[in-house]
Design a protein around this motif. Structure first.
Motif, mmCIF file in Angstrom:
data_model
loop_
_atom_site.group_PDB
_atom_site.id
_atom_site.type_symbol
_atom_site.label_atom_id
_atom_site.label_comp_id
_atom_site.label_asym_id
_atom_site.label_seq_id
_atom_site.Cartn_x
_atom_site.Cartn_y
_atom_site.Cartn_z
ATOM 1 N N TRP A 1 -23.096 18.883 -37.587
ATOM 2 C CA TRP A 1 -24.359 18.005 -36.838
ATOM 3 C C TRP A 1 -23.498 17.013 -35.486
ATOM 4 C CZ3 TRP A 1 -28.002 20.352 -33.770
ATOM 5 C CH2 TRP A 1 -28.942 21.078 -34.920
ATOM 6 N N LEU A 2 -23.536 16.409 -36.599
ATOM 7 C CA LEU A 2 -22.131 15.063 -35.638
ATOM 8 C C LEU A 2 -21.170 16.029 -34.962
ATOM 9 C CD1 LEU A 2 -21.572 12.331 -35.044
ATOM 10 C CD2 LEU A 2 -19.460 12.230 -36.959
ATOM 11 N N GLY A 3 -20.408 16.654 -35.215
ATOM 12 C CA GLY A 3 -19.587 17.173 -34.905
ATOM 13 C C GLY A 3 -20.030 18.437 -32.794
ATOM 14 N N PHE A 4 -21.175 18.432 -33.309
ATOM 15 C CA PHE A 4 -21.539 19.417 -32.392
ATOM 16 C C PHE A 4 -21.757 18.486 -31.414
ATOM 17 C CE2 PHE A 4 -25.311 21.112 -30.261
ATOM 18 C CZ PHE A 4 -25.358 22.322 -30.534
ATOM 19 N N PHE A 5 -22.559 17.614 -32.170
ATOM 20 C CA PHE A 5 -22.858 16.284 -30.273
ATOM 21 C C PHE A 5 -21.661 15.732 -30.323
ATOM 22 C CE2 PHE A 5 -24.195 12.136 -29.654
ATOM 23 C CZ PHE A 5 -24.855 12.467 -29.038
ATOM 24 N N ILE A 6 -20.936 15.785 -30.248
ATOM 25 C CA ILE A 6 -19.626 15.251 -29.686
ATOM 26 C C ILE A 6 -19.260 16.263 -29.240
ATOM 27 C CG2 ILE A 6 -17.238 14.197 -30.175
ATOM 28 C CD1 ILE A 6 -18.330 12.956 -32.384
ATOM 29 N N ALA A 7 -18.979 17.473 -28.948
ATOM 30 C CA ALA A 7 -18.969 18.386 -28.831
ATOM 31 C C ALA A 7 -19.659 19.096 -27.062
ATOM 32 C CB ALA A 7 -18.332 19.818 -29.781
ATOM 33 N N TYR A 8 -20.606 18.196 -27.702
ATOM 34 C CA TYR A 8 -21.913 19.386 -26.726
ATOM 35 C C TYR A 8 -21.884 18.089 -25.877
ATOM 36 C CZ TYR A 8 -26.299 19.551 -24.286
ATOM 37 O OH TYR A 8 -26.868 19.679 -23.235
ATOM 38 N N MET A 9 -21.214 17.014 -26.390
ATOM 39 C CA MET A 9 -21.104 15.279 -25.211
ATOM 40 C C MET A 9 -20.039 15.616 -23.908
ATOM 41 S SD MET A 9 -21.523 12.115 -27.334
ATOM 42 C CE MET A 9 -21.164 11.338 -25.905
ATOM 43 N N PHE A 10 -19.159 16.239 -24.182
ATOM 44 C CA PHE A 10 -17.905 16.880 -23.925
ATOM 45 C C PHE A 10 -18.014 18.115 -22.928
ATOM 46 C CE2 PHE A 10 -16.268 13.124 -26.556
ATOM 47 C CZ PHE A 10 -15.748 12.525 -25.319
ATOM 48 N N GLY B 1 -19.863 20.206 -22.849
ATOM 49 C CA GLY B 1 -22.133 20.714 -23.181
ATOM 50 C C GLY B 1 -22.275 21.159 -21.251
ATOM 51 N N GLN B 2 -22.135 20.423 -20.574
ATOM 52 C CA GLN B 2 -22.406 20.591 -19.281
ATOM 53 C C GLN B 2 -22.097 21.511 -18.758
ATOM 54 O OE1 GLN B 2 -20.927 18.045 -15.337
ATOM 55 N NE2 GLN B 2 -23.755 16.977 -16.683
ATOM 56 N N ARG B 3 -20.478 21.714 -19.257
ATOM 57 C CA ARG B 3 -19.467 23.373 -18.987
ATOM 58 C C ARG B 3 -20.008 24.644 -19.281
ATOM 59 N NH1 ARG B 3 -13.217 21.068 -20.234
ATOM 60 N NH2 ARG B 3 -13.258 19.163 -18.934
ATOM 61 N N LEU B 4 -20.566 24.294 -20.394
ATOM 62 C CA LEU B 4 -21.039 25.090 -20.845
ATOM 63 C C LEU B 4 -22.903 25.870 -19.615
ATOM 64 C CD1 LEU B 4 -21.625 27.536 -23.161
ATOM 65 C CD2 LEU B 4 -23.085 25.898 -24.438
ATOM 66 N N ILE C 1 -23.105 29.634 -18.090
ATOM 67 C CA ILE C 1 -24.511 30.092 -17.551
ATOM 68 C C ILE C 1 -24.861 30.546 -16.055
ATOM 69 C CG2 ILE C 1 -26.862 30.535 -18.344
ATOM 70 C CD1 ILE C 1 -25.551 28.902 -21.260
ATOM 71 N N MET C 2 -25.411 28.848 -15.942
ATOM 72 C CA MET C 2 -25.950 28.769 -14.467
ATOM 73 C C MET C 2 -24.847 29.591 -12.920
ATOM 74 S SD MET C 2 -27.267 25.420 -13.711
ATOM 75 C CE MET C 2 -25.883 24.233 -14.250
ATOM 76 N N LEU C 3 -23.893 28.735 -13.400
ATOM 77 C CA LEU C 3 -23.091 30.663 -12.623
ATOM 78 C C LEU C 3 -23.399 31.912 -12.620
ATOM 79 C CD1 LEU C 3 -19.504 28.247 -12.553
ATOM 80 C CD2 LEU C 3 -20.794 29.155 -10.305
ATOM 81 N N LYS C 4 -22.946 32.194 -13.912
ATOM 82 C CA LYS C 4 -22.952 33.688 -13.964
ATOM 83 C C LYS C 4 -25.203 34.258 -13.429
ATOM 84 C CE LYS C 4 -20.542 36.635 -16.302
ATOM 85 N NZ LYS C 4 -19.436 36.886 -15.551
ATOM 86 N N GLU C 5 -25.402 33.477 -13.845
ATOM 87 C CA GLU C 5 -27.039 34.059 -12.532
ATOM 88 C C GLU C 5 -26.588 34.115 -11.536
ATOM 89 O OE1 GLU C 5 -29.778 30.966 -14.360
ATOM 90 O OE2 GLU C 5 -29.835 31.805 -16.479
ATOM 91 N N LYS D 1 -18.167 26.744 -7.527
ATOM 92 C CA LYS D 1 -18.037 27.485 -8.675
ATOM 93 C C LYS D 1 -16.198 26.739 -8.613
ATOM 94 C CE LYS D 1 -15.781 31.847 -10.625
ATOM 95 N NZ LYS D 1 -15.728 33.106 -10.490
ATOM 96 N N LYS D 2 -15.709 26.403 -7.324
ATOM 97 C CA LYS D 2 -14.860 25.610 -6.804
ATOM 98 C C LYS D 2 -14.236 24.191 -7.979
ATOM 99 C CE LYS D 2 -11.014 24.943 -3.187
ATOM 100 N NZ LYS D 2 -10.793 25.526 -1.821
ATOM 101 N N THR D 3 -15.515 23.144 -7.374
ATOM 102 C CA THR D 3 -15.405 21.537 -8.054
ATOM 103 C C THR D 3 -16.036 21.865 -8.670
ATOM 104 O OG1 THR D 3 -17.818 21.921 -6.348
ATOM 105 C CG2 THR D 3 -15.147 21.681 -5.485
ATOM 106 N N SER D 4 -16.540 22.511 -9.996
ATOM 107 C CA SER D 4 -17.451 22.384 -10.882
ATOM 108 C C SER D 4 -18.133 21.515 -11.058
ATOM 109 C CB SER D 4 -16.554 21.811 -11.848
ATOM 110 O OG SER D 4 -15.632 23.038 -12.007
ATOM 111 N N SER D 5 -18.934 21.262 -9.502
ATOM 112 C CA SER D 5 -19.860 20.162 -9.080
ATOM 113 C C SER D 5 -21.234 20.541 -10.581
ATOM 114 C CB SER D 5 -20.192 19.736 -7.691
ATOM 115 O OG SER D 5 -21.218 19.302 -7.455
#
Length: 377
Positions: free
Chosen positions: A28-37, A39-42, A46-50, A165-169
């Motif tokens: 869970w700690l590893g998942f939390f750290i990965a999500y912090m770094f 999560g937003q990219r993921l 997902i939003m770009l795909k929609e 998409k270009k700026t990953s904003s």
């Protein structure tokens, strides 16, 4: 002996549970750290795909609108050789509003720009289909307007999609995703409008014109300003001047200029003014619901609304408004039965307002606002 075995087993189980707990905590700690770094990219992916899926749908709707406009022009008769090039050029057409730094006279300047644009559109249609009559020219011009709207919507959505998409904003993409359902609803409405304009069917926006047409049915009418006709009828012992756009072609005309001219001709001797128009309904309200109010219900850039308010204030003429509720898609698509069924109730309300607020011998003005496609006078 058996107690020692049981004790050993319990110790092993306790150690195993401790190890399992440590593994879960580390996971869970590893998942939390990965999500912090990441999560937003993921989320962005997902939003770009929609958004990309909706963008493809918009492109299909836009291309279908262009194809329908071209095929309709070809069906009417002989067309120019560079038909597709002309249509594509019109799809990129825009108008630049007047400068607002000095607001004095902005209404006249805006009206001039819009008039030039309208004349340009109709001239382009006449060049593409020289043998088209006035009704066909108006319908085709409105069809091209709907195709232009679809083209502009697609280009704007594509712009913000590619920018995000270009700026990953995250915030650009998030805002686009939030308003995308409304954009899709509006686009589908314009797609329905194209079909209605092709067949010349009345659309939801024409409900005001339909009420006026019923009142003036069988009466003589005259064109008082460009694309606006008027009939003089009797209601409850009062003289009523009924206005609507000239049909059955797709026309809105200049109701503000027409109302202004009638009031000036009568030197303000109008006891009451009643305006009928469509209004956007709220979620939960039914299409065809009727609402009464006070004010000038004329859509568009505000030119006609300004003229009516100005002349009504000049002569101190009270005005009522009757609004027929419609959804976003109802306004520019083929008129629904629930909306057309409201005509009789609106007519009864007009009679009631005239009876309650005026006296016999008075003059009243009734204006049915809206696109009069498929609605003659």
């Amino acid at each position: 002996m058996s107690d020692e075995i049981l004790s050993t087993i319990n110790q092993n189980l306790t150690q195993g549970n401790d190890i399992l707990g440590i593994i879960i905590q580390v996971t869970w700690l590893g998942f939390f750290i990965a999500y912090m770094f990441y999560g937003q990219r993921l989320q962005i992916k997902i939003m770009l795909k929609e958004i990309e899926s909706s963008l493809l749908r918009l492109q299909l709707i836009k291309d279908r609108g262009r194809a329908l406009a071209i095929s309709t022009i070809k069906e009417i008769g002989k067309t120019s050789d560079d038909l597709e090039a002309r249509v594509d050029r019109l799809l990129e057409h825009l108008y630049i509003p007047p400068v607002e730094l000095d607001p004095y006279g902005i209404i006249k300047r805006l009206e001039h720009i819009i008039d030039v644009r309208d004349f340009r559109f109709k001239d382009e249609v006449k060049m593409m289909v020289p043998q088209a009559d006035e009704t066909q020219v108006n319908n085709l011009a409105n069809m091209l307007e709907a195709a232009i709207a679809l083209n502009q919507i697609y280009k704007l959505v594509r712009h913000f999609y590619l920018s995000g998409k270009k700026t990953s904003s995250f915030y650009i993409i998030l805002q686009l995703q939030m308003i995308l359902p409304e954009i899709m609803k509006e686009s589908e409405a314009y797609a329905s409008a194209l079909t209605a304009f092709k067949s010349g069917q009345p659309i939801g926006d024409g409900i005001g014109a339909l009420v006026a047409a019923k009142l003036m049915n069988g009466r003589e009418n005259r064109e008082i300003v460009r694309d606006i006709v008027m009939s003089e009828i009797s209601i409850e012992g009062r003289t009523a001047y009924v206005l609507k756009a000239k049909g059955p072609g797709a026309n809105v005309g200049k109701p503000g200029e027409a109302i202004k001219q009638v009031l000036e001709e009568k030197e303000g001797k109008i006891a009451r003014m009643i305006i009928i128009d469509a209004a956007q309904k709220l979620e939960g309200e039914k299409p065809g619901d009727i609402m009464e109010g006070t004010g000038v219900a004329i859509g568009g850039p505000g030119i006609d609304k300004f003229k009516v308010e100005e002349v009504a204030a000049k002569y101190k003429i009270p005005f009522d408004v009757i609004l027929i509720k419609e959804g976003v898609g109802d306004v520019i698509s083929a008129m629904r039965k629930e909306i057309s069924d409201s005509v009789d109730e609106v007519t009864r309300r007009i009679h009631r307002i005239i009876h309650e607020t005026t006296k016999e011998g008075d003059a009243v003005l009734i204006a049915g606002i809206g696109n009069t496609m498929g609605i003659a006078q």
